[in-house]
Design a protein around this motif. Structure first.
Motif, mmCIF file in Angstrom:
data_model
loop_
_atom_site.group_PDB
_atom_site.id
_atom_site.type_symbol
_atom_site.label_atom_id
_atom_site.label_comp_id
_atom_site.label_asym_id
_atom_site.label_seq_id
_atom_site.Cartn_x
_atom_site.Cartn_y
_atom_site.Cartn_z
ATOM 1 N N PHE A 27 0.861 -1.187 0.000
ATOM 2 C CA PHE A 27 0.000 0.000 0.000
ATOM 3 C C PHE A 27 0.892 1.230 0.000
ATOM 4 C CE2 PHE A 27 0.537 -0.978 4.515
ATOM 5 C CZ PHE A 27 0.871 0.250 5.064
ATOM 6 N N ALA A 30 -0.930 7.334 -0.070
ATOM 7 C CA ALA A 30 -2.315 7.802 -0.208
ATOM 8 C C ALA A 30 -3.291 6.879 0.522
ATOM 9 C CB ALA A 30 -2.690 7.913 -1.678
ATOM 10 N N ALA A 31 -3.084 5.572 0.440
ATOM 11 C CA ALA A 31 -3.965 4.617 1.126
ATOM 12 C C ALA A 31 -3.837 4.749 2.633
ATOM 13 C CB ALA A 31 -3.646 3.193 0.683
ATOM 14 N N ALA A 34 -5.498 8.036 3.739
ATOM 15 C CA ALA A 34 -6.959 7.979 3.616
ATOM 16 C C ALA A 34 -7.601 7.348 4.848
ATOM 17 C CB ALA A 34 -7.357 7.197 2.372
ATOM 18 N N GLU A 49 -9.393 -1.446 1.679
ATOM 19 C CA GLU A 49 -10.268 -1.380 0.515
ATOM 20 C C GLU A 49 -9.366 -1.364 -0.700
ATOM 21 O OE1 GLU A 49 -13.007 1.892 0.790
ATOM 22 O OE2 GLU A 49 -13.824 1.167 2.688
ATOM 23 N N ARG A 50 -9.816 -2.052 -1.741
ATOM 24 C CA ARG A 50 -9.020 -2.146 -2.970
ATOM 25 C C ARG A 50 -9.824 -1.638 -4.150
ATOM 26 N NH1 ARG A 50 -6.220 -7.976 -3.043
ATOM 27 N NH2 ARG A 50 -4.793 -6.918 -4.462
ATOM 28 N N ALA A 51 -9.128 -1.001 -5.082
ATOM 29 C CA ALA A 51 -9.767 -0.510 -6.299
ATOM 30 C C ALA A 51 -10.155 -1.693 -7.181
ATOM 31 C CB ALA A 51 -8.814 0.413 -7.045
ATOM 32 N N GLU A 56 -5.438 -2.296 -6.501
ATOM 33 C CA GLU A 56 -4.597 -1.396 -5.710
ATOM 34 C C GLU A 56 -5.283 -1.049 -4.395
ATOM 35 O OE1 GLU A 56 -3.453 3.286 -6.121
ATOM 36 O OE2 GLU A 56 -3.414 2.052 -7.913
ATOM 37 N N THR A 58 -6.595 1.168 -1.631
ATOM 38 C CA THR A 58 -6.974 2.575 -1.596
ATOM 39 C C THR A 58 -7.198 3.095 -0.188
ATOM 40 O OG1 THR A 58 -9.304 2.014 -1.870
ATOM 41 C CG2 THR A 58 -8.050 2.483 -3.870
ATOM 42 N N LEU A 59 -7.278 2.189 0.798
ATOM 43 C CA LEU A 59 -7.534 2.582 2.184
ATOM 44 C C LEU A 59 -6.970 1.524 3.120
ATOM 45 C CD1 LEU A 59 -9.426 4.465 4.160
ATOM 46 C CD2 LEU A 59 -10.790 2.398 4.175
#
Length: 65
Positions: A27, A30-31, A34, A49-51, A56, A58-59
């Protein structure tokens, strides 16, 4: 999705988690930002959480029950 913190670099605010099947997933800053965390220790249970598509992260945040 739940995972376990595996690595974390406080200077770059990035690292990796291990999925429950043992797969390491990196990660980025940005993740981490967030999720609103200030620190992450290896072994902590986290929620990620993944895109869609690339998967990727994301959190990254702490797992709450």
């Amino acid at each position: 999705m739940q995972a376990t913190a595996y690595t974390y670099d406080p200077q770059t605010r990035s690292g990796s988690v291990l999925l429950d099947d043992g797969t390491p997933v990196p990660f980025g800053t940005a993740a981490f930002d967030a999720g609103g965390l200030r620190l992450l220790r290896p072994g902590q249970r986290v929620r990620i959480e993944r895109a869609e598509g690339r998967g990727e992260v994301t959190l990254v945040t702490l797992q709450t029950f």
